[in-house]
Structures are given as structure tokens and as C-alpha cells.
Scaffold this motif. Sequence first.
Motif, mmCIF file in Angstrom:
data_model
loop_
_atom_site.group_PDB
_atom_site.id
_atom_site.type_symbol
_atom_site.label_atom_id
_atom_site.label_comp_id
_atom_site.label_asym_id
_atom_site.label_seq_id
_atom_site.Cartn_x
_atom_site.Cartn_y
_atom_site.Cartn_z
ATOM 1 N N ALA A 38 -121.508 66.007 4.609
ATOM 2 C CA ALA A 38 -120.657 66.576 5.660
ATOM 3 C C ALA A 38 -120.224 67.953 5.173
ATOM 4 O O ALA A 38 -119.596 68.065 4.116
ATOM 5 C CB ALA A 38 -119.442 65.676 5.893
ATOM 6 N N ILE A 59 -124.395 67.264 8.133
ATOM 7 C CA ILE A 59 -123.674 67.045 9.381
ATOM 8 C C ILE A 59 -122.481 68.005 9.360
ATOM 9 O O ILE A 59 -121.803 68.125 8.341
ATOM 10 C CB ILE A 59 -123.269 65.556 9.512
ATOM 11 C CG1 ILE A 59 -122.458 65.288 10.765
ATOM 12 C CG2 ILE A 59 -122.489 65.045 8.342
ATOM 13 C CD1 ILE A 59 -122.342 63.787 11.072
ATOM 14 N N TYR A 61 -118.935 69.380 9.784
ATOM 15 C CA TYR A 61 -117.593 68.770 9.841
ATOM 16 C C TYR A 61 -116.572 69.872 9.597
ATOM 17 O O TYR A 61 -116.477 70.415 8.497
ATOM 18 C CB TYR A 61 -117.462 67.679 8.762
ATOM 19 C CG TYR A 61 -116.091 67.029 8.768
ATOM 20 C CD1 TYR A 61 -115.784 65.987 9.645
ATOM 21 C CD2 TYR A 61 -115.085 67.458 7.899
ATOM 22 C CE1 TYR A 61 -114.519 65.395 9.665
ATOM 23 C CE2 TYR A 61 -113.830 66.876 7.909
ATOM 24 C CZ TYR A 61 -113.552 65.849 8.793
ATOM 25 O OH TYR A 61 -112.304 65.277 8.805
ATOM 26 N N ASN A 65 -114.188 69.945 15.084
ATOM 27 C CA ASN A 65 -114.943 68.755 15.525
ATOM 28 C C ASN A 65 -114.590 67.540 14.669
ATOM 29 O O ASN A 65 -115.284 66.523 14.718
ATOM 30 C CB ASN A 65 -116.457 69.030 15.484
ATOM 31 C CG ASN A 65 -116.993 69.152 14.063
ATOM 32 O OD1 ASN A 65 -116.268 68.962 13.091
ATOM 33 N ND2 ASN A 65 -118.272 69.469 13.930
ATOM 34 N N GLU A 68 -114.279 63.709 16.348
ATOM 35 C CA GLU A 68 -115.512 62.968 16.688
ATOM 36 C C GLU A 68 -116.374 62.747 15.465
ATOM 37 O O GLU A 68 -116.874 61.659 15.221
ATOM 38 C CB GLU A 68 -116.390 63.703 17.709
ATOM 39 C CG GLU A 68 -115.703 64.418 18.839
ATOM 40 C CD GLU A 68 -115.381 65.856 18.462
ATOM 41 O OE1 GLU A 68 -114.180 66.058 18.172
ATOM 42 O OE2 GLU A 68 -116.266 66.727 18.457
ATOM 43 N N LYS A 69 -116.531 63.840 14.684
ATOM 44 C CA LYS A 69 -117.445 63.746 13.536
ATOM 45 C C LYS A 69 -116.894 62.795 12.481
ATOM 46 O O LYS A 69 -117.655 62.095 11.820
ATOM 47 C CB LYS A 69 -117.682 65.129 12.931
ATOM 48 C CG LYS A 69 -118.441 66.058 13.841
ATOM 49 C CD LYS A 69 -119.877 65.600 14.018
ATOM 50 C CE LYS A 69 -120.618 66.563 14.904
ATOM 51 N NZ LYS A 69 -122.034 66.241 15.054
ATOM 52 N N GLU A 71 -115.230 60.068 12.919
ATOM 53 C CA GLU A 71 -115.557 58.673 13.274
ATOM 54 C C GLU A 71 -117.032 58.360 13.009
ATOM 55 O O GLU A 71 -117.383 57.302 12.515
ATOM 56 C CB GLU A 71 -115.215 58.417 14.738
ATOM 57 C CG GLU A 71 -113.713 58.222 14.910
ATOM 58 C CD GLU A 71 -113.267 58.281 16.354
ATOM 59 O OE1 GLU A 71 -114.107 58.081 17.254
ATOM 60 O OE2 GLU A 71 -112.067 58.540 16.577
ATOM 61 N N GLU A 72 -117.885 59.367 13.359
ATOM 62 C CA GLU A 72 -119.333 59.172 13.146
ATOM 63 C C GLU A 72 -119.643 59.001 11.649
ATOM 64 O O GLU A 72 -120.412 58.118 11.263
ATOM 65 C CB GLU A 72 -120.044 60.420 13.709
ATOM 66 C CG GLU A 72 -121.528 60.360 13.685
ATOM 67 C CD GLU A 72 -122.148 61.683 14.169
ATOM 68 O OE1 GLU A 72 -121.551 62.380 15.033
ATOM 69 O OE2 GLU A 72 -123.224 62.039 13.638
ATOM 70 N N ILE A 73 -119.006 59.844 10.833
ATOM 71 C CA ILE A 73 -119.261 59.790 9.385
ATOM 72 C C ILE A 73 -118.795 58.448 8.807
ATOM 73 O O ILE A 73 -119.523 57.786 8.057
ATOM 74 C CB ILE A 73 -118.542 60.979 8.670
ATOM 75 C CG1 ILE A 73 -119.190 62.301 9.089
ATOM 76 C CG2 ILE A 73 -118.575 60.812 7.151
ATOM 77 C CD1 ILE A 73 -118.368 63.534 8.745
ATOM 78 N N ALA A 75 -118.482 55.638 10.376
ATOM 79 C CA ALA A 75 -119.367 54.558 10.840
ATOM 80 C C ALA A 75 -120.626 54.506 9.965
ATOM 81 O O ALA A 75 -121.087 53.427 9.583
ATOM 82 C CB ALA A 75 -119.739 54.787 12.305
ATOM 83 N N ARG A 76 -121.168 55.673 9.629
ATOM 84 C CA ARG A 76 -122.390 55.694 8.805
ATOM 85 C C ARG A 76 -122.106 55.170 7.399
ATOM 86 O O ARG A 76 -122.910 54.441 6.822
ATOM 87 C CB ARG A 76 -122.961 57.120 8.751
ATOM 88 C CG ARG A 76 -123.622 57.518 10.059
ATOM 89 C CD ARG A 76 -124.155 58.927 10.032
ATOM 90 N NE ARG A 76 -125.272 59.095 9.090
ATOM 91 C CZ ARG A 76 -125.992 60.206 8.999
ATOM 92 N NH1 ARG A 76 -125.721 61.244 9.789
ATOM 93 N NH2 ARG A 76 -126.980 60.298 8.122
ATOM 94 N N CYS A 83 -121.998 59.378 1.338
ATOM 95 C CA CYS A 83 -121.765 60.706 1.925
ATOM 96 C C CYS A 83 -121.014 61.591 0.935
ATOM 97 O O CYS A 83 -120.126 61.111 0.209
ATOM 98 C CB CYS A 83 -120.935 60.537 3.204
ATOM 99 S SG CYS A 83 -120.374 62.085 3.940
#
Length: 279
Positions: A38, A59, A61, A65, A68-69, A71-73, A75-76, A83
Motif C-alpha cells: 500500500a 495499491i 493508499y 481514498n 475505501e482502500k 477496508e479493501e486492504i 479484507a485482503r 501487506c
Amino acid sequence: MSNEIIKGVLYVVATPIGNLSDLSERAKKVLSEVDFIAAEDTRVTGKLLMCIGTKKPLISYHEHNKREKGEEIVARIKAGESCAIVSDAGTPAISDPGEDLVRLCAEENIPVFAIPGPCAAVSALSVSGLPTGRFSFEGFLSTNKGERRKHLEEVKGYPYTLIFYEAPHKLRDTLSAMLEALGNRRISLVRELTKINEEVFRTTLSGAVAHYAENNPKGEFVLIIEGAKKEDEVPFWQEMSEVDHVAFYMERGLEKMDAIKATAKDRGVSKSVIYKKVL
Ligand code: SAM
């Protein structure tokens, strides 16, 4: 802790603030082996990765943003990926993106590991020549004048060394505001750390204002300012005549009578004493 890269975790990786050699072996290993990174600016980080001969999925970050980002990070990572978060330079989460992602991870019980390295604030403090035992990191002052004044008033009485970040185009205004709010304290202006034009300018706030009235501020600055001293604080106007003291306030926008009033208040004398001097 072992040096093996672990799945399902976040690494907070510090990167150089000017000199690429300051990227640690451990940082290189983490950046080369995590599943994804990130990055505050993917172009800046892409170049860093190229320098260490690696490529990784990036990604973006950043401040705008991060919701949104984030939460995405998370989740991954929860799905088992590892990460690393990096900013453009220095330690993430220190006046840089990262704080919210670490908080999100903590809330989800995701392990977070620090990969320590450069941080402009601590590096500048270490070479400032000012007391390092206790300090208060204040980050950037607001660009809003009222907010800036409030912030400075809040820290005025702190007996600890103060650390501020500042951009060159705002330096002159900031130094004047600091002189006005904090009085004439010692300051170390630490510029361009680890770069060709690295410099530590140890002076007073009035010395810094005078210097940058004549010289164009260039590069990245950390301002290290001595904390409040109870007995022997030197007022900024100590070496000014009454006339210069009034002029100081008028140059900063006060009407003549208000400048006389402010000067009299600073000096603990009546308005008429100052008025007679400036007639
Ligand atoms: N997180 C970073 C860190 O740990 O150093 C700081 C990021 S903040 C957005 C950027 C500010 O750090 C700059 O405006 C400047 O005040 C300071 N800075 C960064 N690199 C610097 C350098 N090489 N020399 C002096 N100050 C620096």
C-alpha cells in the motif's frame, strides 16, 4: 522476531528521506517478499522498488481514498495476504498516511510490525543541539491563520522541545507567527537531511526571521524549537528600540495605535511612554 515474512499481517515500513542507502536490509526484504504494498504514491514507490530490483503489486493508499482502500486492504490481509505500507519518504503514519490503516488492523486483531528506519522528526532532533530528553512532536501547523495561532498558543507553555514540519513556501509566515506567539527562543532549522544540501542552522526565532527575509527558503525543513523557560525567556523585542518594536507590529498589520498599545503591553509601560518615543 524472525526475519521470515508472515502471511496475514501488516508491515509498516520506513523508507529513505533522501539517501537511498538508508533503506534497511530488512525493509528491502519485506518490500521484496510481501504479497502487495500500500503506497502513498505508487509512482514514487515504483521507483524505489526499481532501485532495489524488485516489482510488486501496488495499491494506492492516501489521505483521500483511505476509507475505501483501508477496508479493501484489511479484507485482503484477513484473507491471508501480507501487506507492507509505505509513504513517499520516512516513517508511515507520522504526518503521513498509515495511522488509520494501523487502527483498522488493530481493531481486526491483525498483527502489525514496524520495520524501523528514517524519520525526519527524530533525525532532525538528534542533530539540533537542543534538549532531546523530552520533546513534543507537533507535525504541520494549519494553513488557517486562526488555527495556527491557536496551536501555537496551546504549546507556548510546554517546557519540552517542540518539533514542527514545514514546507519551504510557508516558512517565512510560519517563523513570523512563531516569533510572535512563542517569543525569541532558540531554533534549529534542519534542512534537506541526508541530501546534498543538508544543513543545520542554529539560531533564534528573530535570527531565523531576519535570515529568511534575505534568503529564499529552499528544500524540506524540520523546525526544532526550545521549550518554554520560566525565568530567563528572552522576549523577541529585547534588542529592538521602541520605534522598531512598534514597526514590527505595524508590518504585521496592526494600526499605529494598536501597535503602540501592543508594544506598551509587552514592555509593561504605559501607552504614553511609547507614544512619545514614536512621535
Ligand atoms: N513521515 C515522514 C517522516 O517520518 O519523516 C514525514 C512526512 S511529512 C508529509 C513531510 C515533511 O517531513 C516535510 O515537509 C519536512 O518537514 C519533513 N522532511 C521530510 N524529509 C526531510 C528531509 N530530508 N529533511 C528535512 N525535513 C524533511
